[in-house]
Design a protein around this motif. Sequence first.
Motif, PDB file in Angstrom:
ATOM      1  N   ALA A  83       0.835  -1.201   0.000  1.00 48.89           N
ATOM      2  CA  ALA A  83       0.000   0.000   0.000  1.00 48.89           C
ATOM      3  C   ALA A  83       0.872   1.254   0.000  1.00 48.89           C
ATOM      4  O   ALA A  83       0.538   2.249  -0.641  1.00 48.89           O
ATOM      5  CB  ALA A  83      -0.935   0.008   1.201  1.00 48.89           C
ATOM      6  N   LEU A  84       1.987   1.195   0.742  1.00 45.35           N
ATOM      7  CA  LEU A  84       2.875   2.363   0.825  1.00 45.35           C
ATOM      8  C   LEU A  84       3.729   2.523  -0.428  1.00 45.35           C
ATOM      9  O   LEU A  84       3.859   3.616  -0.959  1.00 45.35           O
ATOM     10  CB  LEU A  84       3.786   2.245   2.050  1.00 45.35           C
ATOM     11  CG  LEU A  84       3.088   2.266   3.406  1.00 45.35           C
ATOM     12  CD1 LEU A  84       4.087   1.997   4.521  1.00 45.35           C
ATOM     13  CD2 LEU A  84       2.403   3.612   3.616  1.00 45.35           C
ATOM     14  N   VAL A  85       4.346   1.431  -0.866  1.00 45.18           N
ATOM     15  CA  VAL A  85       5.215   1.456  -2.045  1.00 45.18           C
ATOM     16  C   VAL A  85       4.868   0.210  -2.871  1.00 45.18           C
ATOM     17  O   VAL A  85       5.381  -0.874  -2.588  1.00 45.18           O
ATOM     18  CB  VAL A  85       6.710   1.432  -1.660  1.00 45.18           C
ATOM     19  CG1 VAL A  85       7.586   1.497  -2.900  1.00 45.18           C
ATOM     20  CG2 VAL A  85       7.057   2.551  -0.703  1.00 45.18           C
ATOM     21  N   PRO A  86       3.987   0.333  -3.848  1.00 47.08           N
ATOM     22  CA  PRO A  86       3.568  -0.843  -4.621  1.00 47.08           C
ATOM     23  C   PRO A  86       4.763  -1.635  -5.175  1.00 47.08           C
ATOM     24  O   PRO A  86       5.734  -1.068  -5.644  1.00 47.08           O
ATOM     25  CB  PRO A  86       2.730  -0.243  -5.755  1.00 47.08           C
ATOM     26  CG  PRO A  86       2.226   1.049  -5.198  1.00 47.08           C
ATOM     27  CD  PRO A  86       3.342   1.549  -4.302  1.00 47.08           C
ATOM     28  N   GLY A  87       4.661  -2.949  -5.051  1.00 51.05           N
ATOM     29  CA  GLY A  87       5.710  -3.839  -5.560  1.00 51.05           C
ATOM     30  C   GLY A  87       6.774  -4.113  -4.536  1.00 51.05           C
ATOM     31  O   GLY A  87       6.649  -5.003  -3.709  1.00 51.05           O
ATOM     32  N   LEU A  88       7.808  -3.316  -4.534  1.00 46.84           N
ATOM     33  CA  LEU A  88       8.967  -3.519  -3.667  1.00 46.84           C
ATOM     34  C   LEU A  88       8.630  -3.364  -2.188  1.00 46.84           C
ATOM     35  O   LEU A  88       9.125  -4.108  -1.353  1.00 46.84           O
ATOM     36  CB  LEU A  88      10.079  -2.540  -4.049  1.00 46.84           C
ATOM     37  CG  LEU A  88      11.393  -2.649  -3.284  1.00 46.84           C
ATOM     38  CD1 LEU A  88      11.987  -4.038  -3.478  1.00 46.84           C
ATOM     39  CD2 LEU A  88      12.351  -1.587  -3.727  1.00 46.84           C
ATOM     40  N   GLY A  89       7.749  -2.454  -1.853  1.00 41.03           N
ATOM     41  CA  GLY A  89       7.386  -2.226  -0.453  1.00 41.03           C
ATOM     42  C   GLY A  89       6.781  -3.452   0.202  1.00 41.03           C
ATOM     43  O   GLY A  89       7.047  -3.755   1.359  1.00 41.03           O
ATOM     44  N   GLY A  90       5.975  -4.194  -0.540  1.00 38.19           N
ATOM     45  CA  GLY A  90       5.360  -5.408  -0.011  1.00 38.19           C
ATOM     46  C   GLY A  90       6.394  -6.449   0.342  1.00 38.19           C
ATOM     47  O   GLY A  90       6.341  -7.068   1.407  1.00 38.19           O
TER      48      GLY A  90
END
Length: 164
Positions: free
Chosen positions: A14-21
């Motif tokens: 939610a905060l940083v799509p892709g890498l954040g998850g």
Amino acid sequence: MALAIGAGALVGNALVPGLGGALLGGLAGSLYRDALREKRGGKMRVFVSFDFDNDRVLKDFILGQAKKEDSPFEVIDHSLKEAAPERDWEMKARAAIARSDLVLVMVGAKTYRAHGVLKEVAMAREAGVKIVQIIGYRDGDYTPVPNAGRLYAWNWPNLKKLLS
């Protein structure tokens, strides 16, 4: 454990799509493993990865060392037979790796190209589980398993330092 990783992944995505998850999922899993380790009295839970076809004896040796009274680690699981896998081999390996604090790769002459070991290393990376490689034999020139970190000599001081 899976719930902690999943929650971290959702927030991170939610905060940083892709890498954040991936980053927050791995961090949540790591924090959860650390909390469980404290609760267990500090023994590190180790998953042992080895070349089943060539180095089964190494698994037996590390199981023996885990039984020493002053051992800072316990072996919770080890590589499954990949040459004749059960239908759910990958699911079982992934679950065992996720329950561990560390994946210990026992390195022999052909381990760097053992298909099952390479898959287990990838699973550990995905789960954010630390990986340590130990040279399994005294003599020889050994190639590290790709993406599994530095290669260490197998001796009791190294094991105590790396697995505590």
